[in-house]
Design a protein around this motif. Structure first.
Motif, short mmCIF file in Angstrom:
data_model
loop_
_atom_site.label_atom_id
_atom_site.label_comp_id
_atom_site.label_asym_id
_atom_site.label_seq_id
_atom_site.Cartn_x
_atom_site.Cartn_y
_atom_site.Cartn_z
N LEU A 80 12.99 -2.90 3.51
CA LEU A 80 12.59 -2.92 4.89
C LEU A 80 13.41 -1.93 5.70
O LEU A 80 14.57 -2.20 5.85
N GLU A 83 9.91 -0.78 10.75
CA GLU A 83 8.39 -0.79 10.35
C GLU A 83 8.31 0.69 10.01
O GLU A 83 7.10 1.11 9.59
N TYR A 113 3.42 -7.49 0.97
CA TYR A 113 4.65 -8.19 1.62
C TYR A 113 4.78 -7.13 2.88
O TYR A 113 5.36 -7.54 3.93
N ALA A 114 4.87 -5.83 2.58
CA ALA A 114 4.85 -4.86 3.69
C ALA A 114 4.10 -4.76 4.59
O ALA A 114 4.30 -4.79 5.82
N ARG A 115 2.58 -4.80 4.36
CA ARG A 115 1.60 -5.03 5.24
C ARG A 115 1.75 -6.10 6.12
O ARG A 115 1.41 -6.01 7.39
N GLU A 116 1.99 -7.34 5.60
CA GLU A 116 2.53 -8.54 6.42
C GLU A 116 3.28 -8.21 7.55
O GLU A 116 3.50 -9.06 8.56
N ARG A 117 4.23 -7.42 7.45
CA ARG A 117 5.26 -6.98 8.40
C ARG A 117 5.01 -5.70 9.20
O ARG A 117 5.83 -5.18 9.60
N GLN A 118 3.99 -5.35 9.03
CA GLN A 118 3.49 -3.95 9.89
C GLN A 118 3.95 -2.62 9.32
O GLN A 118 4.33 -1.84 10.07
#
Length: 165
Positions: A80, A83, A113-118
């Motif tokens: 990541l 964001e 996983y990415a979406r869960e972290r905005q």
């Protein structure tokens, strides 16, 4: 070992994708196989962008292993960048397990996983000789783009991105 490639409604019950350390025994074995798989293509050093196991750990790349009927079948990671975006790293499915939808399942897990972290944008780099991977990424909706981040133009690389919502 041979596997039936027939589509099977119970297939999803045979697949698990779990977060594991990139330096676990199964991860190291899969990454070693991936490196061996890439070697015949003879990418020059300046066109090799793969993270080592140590760099995956050091850079905080979240790493997942796909298991088919409890056997390690593939892997993938996500780094990541705040964001802004997530970069897919070290995707691999063992040849005997290809055609079962494991690559798509991994991409779906990485997107979740990415979406869960905005994070709503995924990016990746792959080599021009990775035709199966290119087909997977394009079928999944990734679009070609210019180099990003630290990448420079390289005729042996293709760069992709996809918005995930």
């Amino acid at each position: 070992m041979s596997l039936s490639r027939e589509r099977n409604p119970g297939l999803s019950m045979r697949i698990t994708i779990k977060e594991e350390r990139a330096n676990s025994a199964d991860a190291v074995q899969l990454l070693t196989e991936l490196d061996t798989h890439l070697t015949p293509h003879l990418y020059p050093a300046e066109s090799r962008h793969a993270y080592s196991v140590d760099k995956l750990v050091r850079e905080g790349v979240v790493f997942f292993i796909t298991r088919y009927e409890n056997r390690p079948a593939g892997c993938g990671g996500l780094k990541l960048f705040g964001e802004e975006y997530g970069e897919i790293k070290r995707m691999y499915v063992r040849p005997v397990y290809r055609g079962l939808g494991l690559g798509k399942a991994m991409l779906t897990r990485l997107a979740e996983y990415a979406r869960e972290r905005q994070v709503s944008l995924l990016r990746l780099e792959t080599g021009i000789y990775q035709t199966e991977a290119i087909g997977l990424y394009e079928a999944y909706g990734f679009k070609r783009r210019p180099p990003f981040g630290e990448y420079k133009h390289d005729t042996l690389s293709i760069y992709y991105e996809k918005i995930v919502e």
